[in-house]
Enzyme design. Structure first.
Site, PDB file in Angstrom:
ATOM      1  N   LYS A  21       0.876  -1.220   0.068  1.00  0.00           N
ATOM      2  CA  LYS A  21      -0.019  -0.122   0.036  1.00  0.00           C
ATOM      3  C   LYS A  21       0.909   1.255  -0.135  1.00  0.00           C
ATOM      4  CE  LYS A  21      -1.691   1.761   3.725  1.00  0.00           C
ATOM      5  NZ  LYS A  21      -2.537   1.987   4.939  1.00  0.00           N
ATOM      6  N   ASP A  40      -6.281   0.471   0.026  1.00  0.00           N
ATOM      7  CA  ASP A  40      -6.161   0.413   1.523  1.00  0.00           C
ATOM      8  C   ASP A  40      -7.561  -0.362   1.932  1.00  0.00           C
ATOM      9  OD1 ASP A  40      -8.110   2.265   0.979  1.00  0.00           O
ATOM     10  OD2 ASP A  40      -7.414   3.688   2.238  1.00  0.00           O
TER      11      ASP A  40
END
Length: 115
Positions: A21, A40
């Protein structure tokens, strides 16, 4: 790195505490990559809720989104879905009544909605 800023996924992932991420976000924002998707919790949840993907983990969602979405949207998916996920398509009691795409949303996994 001797003062050099890591600029590839592989280099970024060697840094302590950096996962996919964060690495994707750095590549998109700092290196202006058009070839990455930052996933996310909001992107993972909403992508599944909309039926774009059917995944259990954010890492799986990232790979599935590369296959399911047009590349021109990849660097923007996180930007749009995070804000939307915080305000409208919330994890608990999403505000489906105030959602611009409610009529087209399958609401996968949604059992109750809020105001």
């Amino acid at each position: 790195y001797g003062g050099l800023v890591p600029s590839t996924m592989e280099e970024l992932l060697t840094l302590p505490g950096v996962g996919r991420k964060t690495a994707n976000l750095v590549l998109i924002l700092a290196h202006r990559s058009q070839k990455n998707i930052c996933v996310d919790t909001h992107v993972h949840r909403i992508s599944n809720r909309l039926g774009w993907v059917k995944t259990r983990q954010p890492e799986e969602t990232e790979q599935a989104l590369y296959r399911a979405t047009d590349p021109r949207w990849w660097p923007y998916i996180n930007l749009y879905l995070v804000t939307w996920g915080q305000n409208v398509c919330r994890p608990v009691y999403p505000r489906c009544g105030g959602c611009a795409i409610a009529a087209d949303c399958p609401r996968i996994g949604v059992t109750r909605t809020g105001k």
